[in-house]
Design a protein around this motif. Sequence first.
Motif, PDB file in Angstrom:
ATOM      1  N   ALA A 159      -1.735  90.482 119.094  1.00  0.00           N
ATOM      2  CA  ALA A 159      -3.200  90.373 119.048  1.00  0.00           C
ATOM      3  C   ALA A 159      -3.691  90.314 117.606  1.00  0.00           C
ATOM      4  CB  ALA A 159      -3.832  91.551 119.780  1.00  0.00           C
ATOM      5  N   ARG A 160      -3.108  91.137 116.735  1.00  0.00           N
ATOM      6  CA  ARG A 160      -3.493  91.103 115.319  1.00  0.00           C
ATOM      7  C   ARG A 160      -3.176  89.740 114.701  1.00  0.00           C
ATOM      8  NH1 ARG A 160      -0.223  94.931 111.325  1.00  0.00           N
ATOM      9  NH2 ARG A 160       1.351  93.415 111.973  1.00  0.00           N
ATOM     10  N   ALA A 161      -2.023  89.180 115.050  1.00  0.00           N
ATOM     11  CA  ALA A 161      -1.631  87.883 114.490  1.00  0.00           C
ATOM     12  C   ALA A 161      -2.558  86.761 114.933  1.00  0.00           C
ATOM     13  CB  ALA A 161      -0.189  87.556 114.888  1.00  0.00           C
ATOM     14  N   LEU A 162      -3.178  86.914 116.112  1.00  0.00           N
ATOM     15  CA  LEU A 162      -3.971  85.826 116.682  1.00  0.00           C
ATOM     16  C   LEU A 162      -5.479  86.051 116.583  1.00  0.00           C
ATOM     17  CD1 LEU A 162      -1.851  85.136 119.887  1.00  0.00           C
ATOM     18  CD2 LEU A 162      -1.885  83.807 117.777  1.00  0.00           C
ATOM     19  N   VAL A 163      -5.907  87.192 116.053  1.00  0.00           N
ATOM     20  CA  VAL A 163      -7.331  87.527 116.093  1.00  0.00           C
ATOM     21  C   VAL A 163      -8.179  86.541 115.297  1.00  0.00           C
ATOM     22  CG1 VAL A 163      -7.347  89.117 114.109  1.00  0.00           C
ATOM     23  CG2 VAL A 163      -8.943  89.483 116.022  1.00  0.00           C
ATOM     24  N   ASN A 164      -7.620  85.922 114.273  1.00  0.00           N
ATOM     25  CA  ASN A 164      -8.344  84.915 113.496  1.00  0.00           C
ATOM     26  C   ASN A 164      -8.161  83.502 114.047  1.00  0.00           C
ATOM     27  OD1 ASN A 164      -9.890  86.160 111.540  1.00  0.00           O
ATOM     28  ND2 ASN A 164      -8.251  86.290 110.056  1.00  0.00           N
ATOM     29  N   ASP A 165      -7.502  83.393 115.205  1.00  0.00           N
ATOM     30  CA  ASP A 165      -7.251  82.087 115.837  1.00  0.00           C
ATOM     31  C   ASP A 165      -6.568  81.117 114.863  1.00  0.00           C
ATOM     32  OD1 ASP A 165      -7.222  80.293 117.940  1.00  0.00           O
ATOM     33  OD2 ASP A 165      -9.175  79.448 117.441  1.00  0.00           O
ATOM     34  N   PRO A 166      -5.449  81.534 114.241  1.00  0.00           N
ATOM     35  CA  PRO A 166      -4.770  80.651 113.289  1.00  0.00           C
ATOM     36  C   PRO A 166      -4.049  79.514 114.011  1.00  0.00           C
ATOM     37  CG  PRO A 166      -3.419  82.567 113.692  1.00  0.00           C
ATOM     38  CD  PRO A 166      -4.709  82.792 114.447  1.00  0.00           C
ATOM     39  N   PRO A 167      -3.907  78.371 113.380  1.00  0.00           N
ATOM     40  CA  PRO A 167      -3.210  77.261 114.026  1.00  0.00           C
ATOM     41  C   PRO A 167      -1.700  77.441 114.079  1.00  0.00           C
ATOM     42  CG  PRO A 167      -3.927  76.625 111.830  1.00  0.00           C
ATOM     43  CD  PRO A 167      -4.528  77.970 112.092  1.00  0.00           C
ATOM     44  N   ILE A 168      -1.158  78.355 113.249  1.00  0.00           N
ATOM     45  CA  ILE A 168       0.298  78.534 113.168  1.00  0.00           C
ATOM     46  C   ILE A 168       0.648  79.990 113.446  1.00  0.00           C
ATOM     47  CG2 ILE A 168       2.315  78.444 111.622  1.00  0.00           C
ATOM     48  CD1 ILE A 168       0.826  76.231 110.076  1.00  0.00           C
ATOM     49  N   LEU A 169       1.655  80.191 114.310  1.00  0.00           N
ATOM     50  CA  LEU A 169       2.192  81.522 114.570  1.00  0.00           C
ATOM     51  C   LEU A 169       3.651  81.564 114.138  1.00  0.00           C
ATOM     52  CD1 LEU A 169       1.762  84.373 115.882  1.00  0.00           C
ATOM     53  CD2 LEU A 169       2.782  83.389 117.955  1.00  0.00           C
ATOM     54  N   LEU A 170       3.990  82.555 113.311  1.00  0.00           N
ATOM     55  CA  LEU A 170       5.362  82.787 112.879  1.00  0.00           C
ATOM     56  C   LEU A 170       5.820  84.117 113.463  1.00  0.00           C
ATOM     57  CD1 LEU A 170       4.929  81.921 109.072  1.00  0.00           C
ATOM     58  CD2 LEU A 170       5.518  80.359 110.942  1.00  0.00           C
ATOM     59  N   ALA A 171       7.023  84.156 114.011  1.00  0.00           N
ATOM     60  CA  ALA A 171       7.558  85.393 114.587  1.00  0.00           C
ATOM     61  C   ALA A 171       8.973  85.605 114.073  1.00  0.00           C
ATOM     62  CB  ALA A 171       7.545  85.329 116.107  1.00  0.00           C
ATOM     63  N   ASP A 172       9.217  86.765 113.474  1.00  0.00           N
ATOM     64  CA  ASP A 172      10.506  87.078 112.857  1.00  0.00           C
ATOM     65  C   ASP A 172      11.262  88.084 113.718  1.00  0.00           C
ATOM     66  OD1 ASP A 172      12.612  87.279 111.125  1.00  0.00           O
ATOM     67  OD2 ASP A 172      11.546  88.392 109.582  1.00  0.00           O
ATOM     68  N   GLU A 173      12.329  87.629 114.368  1.00  0.00           N
ATOM     69  CA  GLU A 173      13.153  88.476 115.246  1.00  0.00           C
ATOM     70  C   GLU A 173      12.249  89.315 116.168  1.00  0.00           C
ATOM     71  OE1 GLU A 173      16.216  88.079 115.539  1.00  0.00           O
ATOM     72  OE2 GLU A 173      17.057  87.378 113.655  1.00  0.00           O
ATOM     73  N   PRO A 174      11.363  88.668 116.920  1.00  0.00           N
ATOM     74  CA  PRO A 174      10.330  89.419 117.655  1.00  0.00           C
ATOM     75  C   PRO A 174      10.859  90.276 118.787  1.00  0.00           C
ATOM     76  CG  PRO A 174      10.296  87.114 118.273  1.00  0.00           C
ATOM     77  CD  PRO A 174      11.230  87.218 117.111  1.00  0.00           C
ATOM     78  N   THR A 175      12.090  90.013 119.255  1.00  0.00           N
ATOM     79  CA  THR A 175      12.621  90.814 120.369  1.00  0.00           C
ATOM     80  C   THR A 175      13.701  91.794 119.913  1.00  0.00           C
ATOM     81  OG1 THR A 175      14.232  89.068 120.894  1.00  0.00           O
ATOM     82  CG2 THR A 175      12.114  88.996 122.048  1.00  0.00           C
ATOM     83  N   ALA A 176      13.878  91.942 118.618  1.00  0.00           N
ATOM     84  CA  ALA A 176      14.968  92.780 118.107  1.00  0.00           C
ATOM     85  C   ALA A 176      14.846  94.224 118.553  1.00  0.00           C
ATOM     86  CB  ALA A 176      15.016  92.702 116.585  1.00  0.00           C
ATOM     87  N   ASN A 177      13.613  94.709 118.750  1.00  0.00           N
ATOM     88  CA  ASN A 177      13.403  96.108 119.110  1.00  0.00           C
ATOM     89  C   ASN A 177      12.969  96.285 120.561  1.00  0.00           C
ATOM     90  OD1 ASN A 177      13.819  97.188 116.351  1.00  0.00           O
ATOM     91  ND2 ASN A 177      11.994  95.989 115.898  1.00  0.00           N
ATOM     92  N   LEU A 178      13.192  95.251 121.383  1.00  0.00           N
ATOM     93  CA  LEU A 178      12.722  95.292 122.768  1.00  0.00           C
ATOM     94  C   LEU A 178      13.884  95.207 123.751  1.00  0.00           C
ATOM     95  CD1 LEU A 178       9.721  92.787 122.519  1.00  0.00           C
ATOM     96  CD2 LEU A 178       9.685  95.274 122.196  1.00  0.00           C
ATOM     97  N   ASP A 179      13.678  95.788 124.953  1.00  0.00           N
ATOM     98  CA  ASP A 179      14.689  95.635 125.986  1.00  0.00           C
ATOM     99  C   ASP A 179      14.540  94.264 126.646  1.00  0.00           C
ATOM    100  OD1 ASP A 179      12.580  95.775 127.852  1.00  0.00           O
ATOM    101  OD2 ASP A 179      12.911  97.901 128.265  1.00  0.00           O
ATOM    102  N   ALA A 180      15.423  93.977 127.605  1.00  0.00           N
ATOM    103  CA  ALA A 180      15.467  92.636 128.200  1.00  0.00           C
ATOM    104  C   ALA A 180      14.163  92.274 128.899  1.00  0.00           C
ATOM    105  CB  ALA A 180      16.639  92.533 129.167  1.00  0.00           C
ATOM    106  N   ALA A 181      13.577  93.232 129.624  1.00  0.00           N
ATOM    107  CA  ALA A 181      12.343  92.941 130.367  1.00  0.00           C
ATOM    108  C   ALA A 181      11.197  92.634 129.416  1.00  0.00           C
ATOM    109  CB  ALA A 181      11.984  94.119 131.269  1.00  0.00           C
ATOM    110  N   LEU A 182      11.062  93.426 128.355  1.00  0.00           N
ATOM    111  CA  LEU A 182       9.989  93.183 127.390  1.00  0.00           C
ATOM    112  C   LEU A 182      10.240  91.898 126.605  1.00  0.00           C
ATOM    113  CD1 LEU A 182       9.379  96.807 126.081  1.00  0.00           C
ATOM    114  CD2 LEU A 182       7.828  95.438 127.482  1.00  0.00           C
ATOM    115  N   SER A 183      11.498  91.569 126.372  1.00  0.00           N
ATOM    116  CA  SER A 183      11.821  90.310 125.686  1.00  0.00           C
ATOM    117  C   SER A 183      11.384  89.115 126.518  1.00  0.00           C
ATOM    118  CB  SER A 183      13.325  90.241 125.395  1.00  0.00           C
ATOM    119  OG  SER A 183      13.714  91.246 124.486  1.00  0.00           O
TER     120      SER A 183
END
Length: 231
Positions: A159-183
Motif C-alpha cells: 500500500a505504501r509503494a502504491l499510495v502515490n499511484d506510481p507507474p512502476i513497481l519494483l519488488a526485491d525478493e518480496p516473498t523471502a519472509n513469507l510462507d507458501a500461502a502468503l507468497s
Amino acid sequence: MSASRMIAIKDVTKIFHPGTPAQSRALNGVTFDVAPNELLILKGPSGSGKSTLLSLIAALMKPTSGEVVVDGTRVSKLPEEFAALYRRRTIGFVFQKFNLIPTLSAVENVMTPLFPEKIPEAELEAKALGVMEEFSIAHKRNAKTSNLSGGEQQRVAIARALVNDPPILLADEPTANLDAALSRQFLGFIERIKGEGKTIIVATHDPLFFDLSFCDRQIELHDGSIVAEEP
C-alpha cells in the motif's frame, strides 16, 4: 523514449568500493529494455546483481558506467534532489524486509510518501486508507507495524509503494519472509496491479514466479551479467 520502452538499461556496470581491497563488481555491462505494463522477473542466485539493478532503476544509487533511462528521464544522472522527486512520483518499491517504521502505525507508514506533497492531513489519511482497503489491511490502520504479522506488514508495504499511484513497481525478493500461502497471495496482488497498467519488475529466486501465466519475460543474472532471457 519510445512508446515501446518504459525503462532502458544501457551497458550498465556497477563497481562497489573501486580502487580498494574491498572492490567488487556487481553488474557487468548489462543492457535490456522494459516495455510499459510489462511484468519482468529478474532471477538468479543471491549476489547476482538483481537488487543492485532495482536500486539503479529507483535512483537509490548511480552506475559506475552506462545509463538508466526511465520514461525519457536519464535517472542515472539526476542530482539527489531531483532523484528524490523522481522516486516519489514514478517508483513504488517493495523492499525485501519491507523497511516499515516500527514506531508508526500502519496508516502512518502508508502516508509517509505523501508527506512532501503538502496535502492536508485528512486528505493524506483518506488517500492512504483507500489504498489499504484495496489490500484488505485498513482494519489494522492504527496498529504499530512491529505488531503485525509478516503478511500484514507486506500488505502495508505494498500500500505504501502504491499510495502515490506510481507507474512502476519494483519488488526485491518480496516473498523471502513469507510462507507458501502468503507468497501465493502476493502473486495475486501482482496480477491485479499489472491489470491496472503498471510496469513491474520483481527480483527473486523463488520458483513460484518462474511459471506465471501473466509474466511477460524473465531475465536470468549470474555474477552481474545476463546469462539467459525467456519470453
